[in-house]
Design a protein around this motif. Structure first.
Motif, PDB file in Angstrom:
ATOM      1  N   PRO A 107       0.843  -1.570  -0.310  1.00  0.00           N
ATOM      2  CA  PRO A 107       0.814   0.473   0.382  1.00  0.00           C
ATOM      3  C   PRO A 107       1.008   1.321  -0.061  1.00  0.00           C
ATOM      4  N   ALA A 108       0.305   2.655  -0.326  1.00  0.00           N
ATOM      5  CA  ALA A 108       0.920   3.491  -0.753  1.00  0.00           C
ATOM      6  C   ALA A 108       2.318   3.942  -1.166  1.00  0.00           C
ATOM      7  N   THR A 109       2.704   2.403  -1.816  1.00  0.00           N
ATOM      8  CA  THR A 109       4.223   2.842  -3.127  1.00  0.00           C
ATOM      9  C   THR A 109       3.445   3.020  -4.505  1.00  0.00           C
ATOM     10  N   SER A 110       4.097   3.004  -5.251  1.00  0.00           N
ATOM     11  CA  SER A 110       4.370   2.702  -6.293  1.00  0.00           C
ATOM     12  C   SER A 110       4.212   1.406  -7.289  1.00  0.00           C
ATOM     13  N   GLU A 156       2.046  -0.574  -5.522  1.00  0.00           N
ATOM     14  CA  GLU A 156       0.317  -1.165  -5.148  1.00  0.00           C
ATOM     15  C   GLU A 156      -0.181  -2.273  -5.353  1.00  0.00           C
ATOM     16  N   ARG A 173      -4.425  -3.314  -5.589  1.00  0.00           N
ATOM     17  CA  ARG A 173      -5.241  -3.525  -5.415  1.00  0.00           C
ATOM     18  C   ARG A 173      -6.559  -4.876  -5.666  1.00  0.00           C
ATOM     19  N   GLU A 193     -11.273   0.128   6.227  1.00  0.00           N
ATOM     20  CA  GLU A 193     -11.410   1.390   5.447  1.00  0.00           C
ATOM     21  C   GLU A 193     -10.641   1.137   3.615  1.00  0.00           C
ATOM     22  N   ASN A 205     -10.433   0.949  -0.235  1.00  0.00           N
ATOM     23  CA  ASN A 205     -10.454   1.612  -1.100  1.00  0.00           C
ATOM     24  C   ASN A 205      -9.970  -0.515  -2.332  1.00  0.00           C
ATOM     25  N   ASP A 247     -10.285  -0.362  -5.141  1.00  0.00           N
ATOM     26  CA  ASP A 247     -10.050  -0.009  -6.750  1.00  0.00           C
ATOM     27  C   ASP A 247      -9.268  -1.280  -7.588  1.00  0.00           C
ATOM     28  N   LEU A 277      -8.121  -0.813 -10.066  1.00  0.00           N
ATOM     29  CA  LEU A 277      -7.695   0.218 -11.440  1.00  0.00           C
ATOM     30  C   LEU A 277      -5.932   0.256 -10.994  1.00  0.00           C
ATOM     31  N   VAL A 278      -5.835   0.328  -9.694  1.00  0.00           N
ATOM     32  CA  VAL A 278      -4.872   0.240  -8.623  1.00  0.00           C
ATOM     33  C   VAL A 278      -3.682  -0.496  -9.170  1.00  0.00           C
ATOM     34  N   TYR A 324     -17.020   4.966  -2.011  1.00  0.00           N
ATOM     35  CA  TYR A 324     -15.933   5.259  -1.516  1.00  0.00           C
ATOM     36  C   TYR A 324     -16.141   6.793  -0.992  1.00  0.00           C
ATOM     37  N   ARG A 325     -16.850   7.948  -1.506  1.00  0.00           N
ATOM     38  CA  ARG A 325     -16.338   9.237  -0.766  1.00  0.00           C
ATOM     39  C   ARG A 325     -17.335   9.216   0.120  1.00  0.00           C
ATOM     40  N   ALA A 374     -16.909   7.525   3.159  1.00  0.00           N
ATOM     41  CA  ALA A 374     -16.444   8.399   3.834  1.00  0.00           C
ATOM     42  C   ALA A 374     -16.329  10.001   4.163  1.00  0.00           C
ATOM     43  N   GLY A 391      -4.494   5.892   0.184  1.00  0.00           N
ATOM     44  CA  GLY A 391      -3.363   5.450   0.303  1.00  0.00           C
ATOM     45  C   GLY A 391      -2.316   4.854  -1.058  1.00  0.00           C
ATOM     46  N   VAL A 419      -0.170   6.226  -4.159  1.00  0.00           N
ATOM     47  CA  VAL A 419       0.696   7.741  -3.898  1.00  0.00           C
ATOM     48  C   VAL A 419       0.492   8.397  -5.651  1.00  0.00           C
ATOM     49  N   HIS A 473       1.804   9.790  -8.705  1.00  0.00           N
ATOM     50  CA  HIS A 473       3.029   9.466  -9.827  1.00  0.00           C
ATOM     51  C   HIS A 473       2.307  11.056 -11.239  1.00  0.00           C
ATOM     52  N   ASN A 515       4.602  10.700  -0.212  1.00  0.00           N
ATOM     53  CA  ASN A 515       3.581  11.257   1.187  1.00  0.00           C
ATOM     54  C   ASN A 515       3.248  11.907   2.008  1.00  0.00           C
ATOM     55  N   ILE A 542      -9.730   6.926   6.142  1.00  0.00           N
ATOM     56  CA  ILE A 542     -10.352   7.251   6.092  1.00  0.00           C
ATOM     57  C   ILE A 542     -10.821   8.405   6.056  1.00  0.00           C
ATOM     58  N   PHE A 581      -9.662  11.339   3.795  1.00  0.00           N
ATOM     59  CA  PHE A 581     -10.058  10.789   2.851  1.00  0.00           C
ATOM     60  C   PHE A 581     -11.109  11.942   2.768  1.00  0.00           C
ATOM     61  N   ALA A 582     -11.878  11.345   3.509  1.00  0.00           N
ATOM     62  CA  ALA A 582     -13.265  12.334   2.980  1.00  0.00           C
ATOM     63  C   ALA A 582     -13.086  13.660   3.467  1.00  0.00           C
TER      64      ALA A 582
END
Lengths: 361, 178
Positions: A126-129, A131, A133, A306, A308, A310, A312-313, A337-338, A341, B111, B113, B115, B124, B130, B133-134
């Motif tokens: 998570p939170a890296t290039s 990542e 999902r 919590e 998402n 997705d 496409l990540v 998700y929006r 959240a 979560g 990054v 690009h 980051n 969450i 994020f909201a």
């Protein structure tokens, strides 16, 4: 265009006034256009999620696959996929993952055994290039190939708001109008739900590309194939609404739960952009490695609630095909998700396990 | 007649480049959050890359602004219009900064990054959360609409000066002459 007072000709005042009004009206109209004011019947992410959530949304919960449980473990890569993709996860070794098993539907307390579809999602790095999902479902294919048709499918399957019953005529008419749904319906007719999340096969459904060091790309689908060497499968309490969750928790007490991540490689005759057509069984498969699940948490306590998922990540070394369903997933997941959240931010703890406002608050 | 020249070539280039970029970004943003079309994936990726570029440009612009003298508004301009102009200009700069920052933060809070044109990733700024994020997601949307409203007023006022009053306010940014 503009002449100031040093200019010899500023145009007559009426023309200049007209230009002023026309220019700012154009800007305002463009803004409304891009905001979707003239969209009419276009199926947007918002309309899609509206349909999924129904008239009484469960606040703070995802709009689809609302009920689930968190799992965690690691992926043991065989290294066999590394020649097809530069993604770090496929290099030989271990990668931690956070996962979630869920059932289809918008109700976070629905009975596990009534759901037609079960799902397995996970995220690595998570939170890296790097990542990745992943969101997988039990059906191997989609019934339809476009977001518009998928929207109509959900409409046809939605229960009547008054009678709360599905309309079999509507459903029949939909599938008749969509012969591409044959493979999906064949699967559905033959599918027998197992007694465990741990015994299902989960499919990527959509195809993706793998990219290797040499810059070559390969279209793939994958599936999580359960190991069947369990000493014994924990018993399923069919009377419980949380039957599958309890069963998996019980299973994990005695041993870890494993899935092989089996990739199917398309050849030139396969259309990677059409998720309704199964690829022949004769296609080459590569076992990328094993997902080893060692622990679980209720989704309210685990991090997966919590997350998402997705699809496409994607890590460097993977990319999305032009499959219209796949490409619609990002915006729809983002909208779901929006909403949840923002509900969490605004209402926080003041909702119950059903996502309804607490009376005391 | 004012003796102050119009905006410098650097200021004008920054203004018009960013005008084109930011209006495109706002329109793209409004449509891509709704669209289920196949181009949506690339649109989001470009939006993030150009968003980072917009942040770099506004920083350069603020430095340039601090180093240059602003052309005077016409003497006959009423105080209330002067005030309105400086409030909107200030608001536009705040929006130019907050749009890319809230976008960057909302990505990290989900979560993800960021690009930039497939060339590099930016650090980051926050942990995935969450509720953050909201907060950043809603701010990104609200500021976008405030930004559009201010751009609307800015364009209206500029065209009013350029077309109706013809007092040199608009040509200061168009040609650098007054």
């Amino acid at each position: 265009m503009t002449k100031d007072k040093h200019g010899s000709d500023g145009g007559s005042l009426i023309v200049r006034k007209f230009l002023l009004v026309a220019s700012i009206a154009s800007f305002a109209t463009a803004t409304l256009y891009f905001a979707g004011a003239f969209n009419g019947d276009t199926v947007t992410a918002q309309r899609f999620v509206d349909l999924q959530q129904g008239d009484k949304p469960h606040l703070g919960f995802r709009r689809a696959h609302a009920k689930g449980m968190c799992v965690s473990g690691h992926f043991e890569s065989t290294g066999e996929l590394a020649s097809y993709s530069t993604a770090a996860i496929f290099a030989q070794g271990h990668t931690e993952f956070l996962g979630r098993f869920s059932i289809a539907g918008n109700n976070p307390t629905a009975p596990d055994l009534k759901a037609p579809v079960r799902s397995f999602a996970f995220v690595v790095n998570p939170a890296t290039s790097q990542e990745w999902r992943v969101a997988m479902n039990t059906p191997p294919v989609m019934a339809v190939a476009t977001p518009d048709a998928f929207f109509q499918q959900l409409q046809a399957l939605s229960p009547d708001p008054i009678t709360k019953q599905r309309d079999p005529e509507k459903i029949k008419a939909f599938f008749k109008a969509h012969p591409e749904s044959k493979a999906f319906n064949d699967w559905k007719a033959a599918y027998v739900p197992t007694n465990s999340f741990a015994a299902e096969r989960y499919h990527s459904i959509n195809a993706f590309y793998l990219h290797n060091e040499q810059g070559e790309k390969q279209a793939v689908r994958w599936q999580a194939v359960p190991h069947d060497d369990y000493r014994e499968l924990a018993e399923l309490d069919k009377t419980s609404a949380d039957a599958l969750q309890k069963q998996l928790a019980q299973q994990l007490k005695s041993q870890s739960v494993k899935f092989d991540l089996l990739f199917t490689l398309a050849n030139n005759s396969d259309d990677e952009n059409n998720p309704t057509i199964p690829w022949p069984m004769t296609r080459k498969t590569v076992n990328a490695g094993t997902l080893v699940i060692t622990d679980w948490r209720p989704q309210a306590q685990g991090k997966c609630g919590e997350q998402n998922f997705d699809p496409l990540v994607l890590p460097a070394g993977m990319s999305a095909t032009a499959d219209p369903i796949l490409r619609a997933r990002g915006a729809a997941y983002a909208q779901s998700y929006r909403r949840r959240a923002t509900e969490k931010l605004l209402y926080g703890q003041s909702t119950n396990s059903q996502g309804e406002p607490n009376v005391s608050n | 007649m004012s003796v102050t020249k119009g905006y410098s070539a650097v200021s004008r280039t920054l203004h018009w480049t960013m005008a084109l970029l930011l209006i495109s970004m706002l329109f793209l943003g409004l449509s891509m959050v709704q669209s289920l079309a196949v181009w949506q994936v690339e649109a989001v990726a470009l939006h993030k890359s150009f968003g980072f570029l917009a942040l770099v440009l506004v920083i350069i612009r603020l430095i340039n602004k601090a180093l240059s003298t602003k052309p005077e508004l016409p003497n006959e301009l009423p105080a209330i219009q002067r005030l309105a102009a400086s409030v909107i200009h200030c608001g536009l700069y705040i929006a130019m900064l907050l749009m890319p920052l809230s976008g960057w933060l909302m990505q990290n809070a989900d979560g993800r990054v960021v690009h930039v044109f497939g060339l590099f990733t930016v650090p980051n700024l926050v942990e995935a959360d969450i509720k953050y994020f909201a907060l950043f997601r809603e701010l990104h949307g609200i500021i976008a609409w405030l930004f559009l409203a201010m751009i609307f007023m800015h364009i209206s006022a500029a065209l009013y000066h350029g077309l109706i009053k013809q007092d040199g306010v608009m040509s200061a940014m168009l040609t650098g002459k007054k």
